[in-house]
Scaffold this motif. Structure first.
Motif, PDB file in Angstrom:
ATOM      1  N   LEU A  18       0.857  -1.182   0.000  1.00 17.44           N
ATOM      2  CA  LEU A  18       0.000   0.000   0.000  1.00 17.44           C
ATOM      3  C   LEU A  18       0.892   1.231   0.000  1.00 17.44           C
ATOM      4  N   ARG A  19       0.366   2.332  -0.507  1.00 12.92           N
ATOM      5  CA  ARG A  19       1.102   3.596  -0.495  1.00 12.92           C
ATOM      6  C   ARG A  19       0.217   4.666   0.129  1.00 12.92           C
ATOM      7  N   LEU A  20       0.702   5.226   1.220  1.00 14.83           N
ATOM      8  CA  LEU A  20      -0.014   6.304   1.896  1.00 14.83           C
ATOM      9  C   LEU A  20       0.502   7.653   1.410  1.00 14.83           C
ATOM     10  N   ARG A  21      -0.409   8.602   1.387  1.00 12.54           N
ATOM     11  CA  ARG A  21      -0.070   9.954   0.954  1.00 12.54           C
ATOM     12  C   ARG A  21      -0.655  10.959   1.937  1.00 12.54           C
ATOM     13  N   CYS A  22       0.080  12.026   2.197  1.00 15.71           N
ATOM     14  CA  CYS A  22      -0.409  13.061   3.110  1.00 15.71           C
ATOM     15  C   CYS A  22       0.072  14.412   2.606  1.00 15.71           C
ATOM     16  N   ALA A  23      -0.840  15.353   2.551  1.00 15.15           N
ATOM     17  CA  ALA A  23      -0.495  16.704   2.137  1.00 15.15           C
ATOM     18  C   ALA A  23      -1.270  17.698   2.989  1.00 15.15           C
ATOM     19  N   PRO A  24      -0.682  18.817   3.323  1.00 21.68           N
ATOM     20  CA  PRO A  24      -1.379  19.819   4.122  1.00 21.68           C
ATOM     21  C   PRO A  24      -2.203  20.757   3.252  1.00 21.68           C
ATOM     22  N   SER A  25      -3.283  21.231   3.818  1.00 18.00           N
ATOM     23  CA  SER A  25      -4.047  22.310   3.190  1.00 18.00           C
ATOM     24  C   SER A  25      -4.061  23.481   4.156  1.00 18.00           C
ATOM     25  N   GLY A  26      -4.183  24.696   3.620  1.00 14.43           N
ATOM     26  CA  GLY A  26      -4.163  25.876   4.460  1.00 14.43           C
ATOM     27  C   GLY A  26      -2.859  26.636   4.319  1.00 14.43           C
ATOM     28  N   ARG A  27      -2.710  27.648   5.133  1.00 15.43           N
ATOM     29  CA  ARG A  27      -1.541  28.509   5.037  1.00 15.43           C
ATOM     30  C   ARG A  27      -0.520  28.143   6.103  1.00 15.43           C
ATOM     31  N   PHE A  28       0.741  28.128   5.690  1.00 12.95           N
ATOM     32  CA  PHE A  28       1.826  27.857   6.618  1.00 12.95           C
ATOM     33  C   PHE A  28       3.123  28.359   6.008  1.00 12.95           C
ATOM     34  N   LEU A  29       4.132  28.493   6.849  1.00 14.82           N
ATOM     35  CA  LEU A  29       5.414  28.987   6.357  1.00 14.82           C
ATOM     36  C   LEU A  29       6.204  27.874   5.674  1.00 14.82           C
ATOM     37  N   SER A  30       6.580  26.881   6.442  1.00 14.30           N
ATOM     38  CA  SER A  30       7.323  25.759   5.897  1.00 14.30           C
ATOM     39  C   SER A  30       7.212  24.588   6.867  1.00 14.30           C
ATOM     40  N   ILE A  31       7.587  23.425   6.383  1.00 13.46           N
ATOM     41  CA  ILE A  31       7.449  22.203   7.177  1.00 13.46           C
ATOM     42  C   ILE A  31       8.834  21.684   7.559  1.00 13.46           C
ATOM     43  N   VAL A  32       9.015  21.419   8.831  1.00 10.73           N
ATOM     44  CA  VAL A  32      10.289  20.890   9.306  1.00 10.73           C
ATOM     45  C   VAL A  32      10.356  19.384   9.076  1.00 10.73           C
ATOM     46  N   THR A  33       9.400  18.680   9.622  1.00  7.38           N
ATOM     47  CA  THR A  33       9.397  17.215   9.568  1.00  7.38           C
ATOM     48  C   THR A  33       7.995  16.723   9.227  1.00  7.38           C
ATOM     49  N   MET A  34       7.934  15.709   8.404  1.00  5.71           N
ATOM     50  CA  MET A  34       6.673  15.021   8.122  1.00  5.71           C
ATOM     51  C   MET A  34       6.868  13.546   8.410  1.00  5.71           C
ATOM     52  N   GLY A  35       5.818  12.920   8.901  1.00  6.79           N
ATOM     53  CA  GLY A  35       5.982  11.512   9.236  1.00  6.79           C
ATOM     54  C   GLY A  35       4.659  10.793   9.397  1.00  6.79           C
ATOM     55  N   PHE A  99       5.519  22.187  11.738  1.00  8.15           N
ATOM     56  CA  PHE A  99       5.631  23.394  10.917  1.00  8.15           C
ATOM     57  C   PHE A  99       6.460  24.459  11.632  1.00  8.15           C
ATOM     58  N   ARG A 100       7.155  25.274  10.861  1.00 11.62           N
ATOM     59  CA  ARG A 100       7.833  26.441  11.428  1.00 11.62           C
ATOM     60  C   ARG A 100       6.797  27.527  11.700  1.00 11.62           C
ATOM     61  N   GLY A 101       6.936  28.157  12.869  1.00  8.54           N
ATOM     62  CA  GLY A 101       6.044  29.240  13.219  1.00  8.54           C
ATOM     63  C   GLY A 101       6.570  30.582  12.754  1.00  8.54           C
ATOM     64  N   SER A 102       5.773  31.605  12.951  1.00  9.87           N
ATOM     65  CA  SER A 102       6.149  32.934  12.497  1.00  9.87           C
ATOM     66  C   SER A 102       7.205  33.563  13.399  1.00  9.87           C
ATOM     67  N   PRO A 104      10.736  33.409  15.390  1.00  9.49           N
ATOM     68  CA  PRO A 104      11.974  32.638  15.241  1.00  9.49           C
ATOM     69  C   PRO A 104      12.081  31.528  16.272  1.00  9.49           C
ATOM     70  N   GLY A 105      12.350  30.312  15.796  1.00  8.78           N
ATOM     71  CA  GLY A 105      12.504  29.171  16.680  1.00  8.78           C
ATOM     72  C   GLY A 105      11.216  28.489  17.078  1.00  8.78           C
ATOM     73  N   SER A 106      10.092  29.047  16.698  1.00  9.14           N
ATOM     74  CA  SER A 106       8.830  28.434  17.100  1.00  9.14           C
ATOM     75  C   SER A 106       8.397  27.378  16.096  1.00  9.14           C
ATOM     76  N   GLU A 107       7.732  26.366  16.594  1.00  7.33           N
ATOM     77  CA  GLU A 107       7.210  25.289  15.759  1.00  7.33           C
ATOM     78  C   GLU A 107       5.857  24.848  16.294  1.00  7.33           C
ATOM     79  N   TYR A 108       5.062  24.249  15.447  1.00  5.99           N
ATOM     80  CA  TYR A 108       3.796  23.680  15.897  1.00  5.99           C
ATOM     81  C   TYR A 108       3.504  22.428  15.076  1.00  5.99           C
ATOM     82  N   THR A 109       2.710  21.554  15.680  1.00  9.71           N
ATOM     83  CA  THR A 109       2.474  20.221  15.110  1.00  9.71           C
ATOM     84  C   THR A 109       0.991  20.010  14.816  1.00  9.71           C
ATOM     85  N   TYR A 110       0.731  19.388  13.688  1.00  9.16           N
ATOM     86  CA  TYR A 110      -0.620  18.983  13.334  1.00  9.16           C
ATOM     87  C   TYR A 110      -0.652  17.476  13.061  1.00  9.16           C
ATOM     88  N   TRP A 111      -1.842  16.913  13.271  1.00 12.58           N
ATOM     89  CA  TRP A 111      -2.086  15.500  12.993  1.00 12.58           C
ATOM     90  C   TRP A 111      -3.199  15.357  11.970  1.00 12.58           C
TER      91      TRP A 111
END
Length: 121
Positions: A18-35, A99-102, A104-111
C-alpha cells in the motif's frame, strides 16, 4: 488553520503493498518534519517513519527494509510506501507534520485524522 489530508489506506493481503499519501491544506510557512505514526487497538501510538526537510529519515525497527518514506518538498507531500505487509502492521496510520512558526525558533504540530490499514493473513 492547517489540515493534513491523508489517503491510501485499505485492506490488503499479507505480503501485499500500500502507499499512503499526506499533504497539508491551508496557510503555513514551511514544514520541518513530516511523518507517519500508527496505533493498533489496545496499543500506544508509535512512530513508523519520518523525514526532515533535508531528507533525513527515521524508521521504527519493525518496518526497516519494508517501508520507505519519501517527500516532495515542492508539493509539501509525504508518502509512505509499504511493502511486504504483515498482519501485525494492521493499525490506524496518522500523518504528522511539524511546521515552522512565524516567531523565530517556534514550531507547531498537526495531525491527520488517520487512515486505516488492515492486513489479512
Amino acid at each position: 488553520q492547517v489540515q493534513l489530508v491523508e489517503s491510501g489506506g485499505g485492506l490488503v493481503q499479507a505480503g501485499g503493498s500500500l502507499r499512503l499519501r499526506c499533504a497539508p491544506s491551508g496557510r503555513f510557512l514551511s514544514i520541518v518534519t513530516m511523518g507517519w505514526y500508527r496505533q493498533a487497538p489496545g496499543k500506544q501510538r508509535e512512530l513508523v517513519a519520518d523525514i526532515t526537510d533535508d531528507g533525513t529519515t527515521t524508521y521504527v525497527d519493525s518496518v526497516k527494509g519494508r517501508f520507505t518514506i519519501s517527500r516532495d518538498n515542492a508539493k509539501n507531500t509525504v508518502f509512505l510506501q509499504m511493502n511486504s505487509l504483515k498482519p501485525d502492521d494492521t493499525a490506524t496510520f496518522y500523518c504528522n507534520a511539524r511546521f515552522r512558526g512565524s516567531r523565530p525558533g517556534s514550531e507547531y504540530t498537526y495531525w491527520g485524522q488517520g487512515t486505516q490499514v488492515t492486513v489479512s493473513s
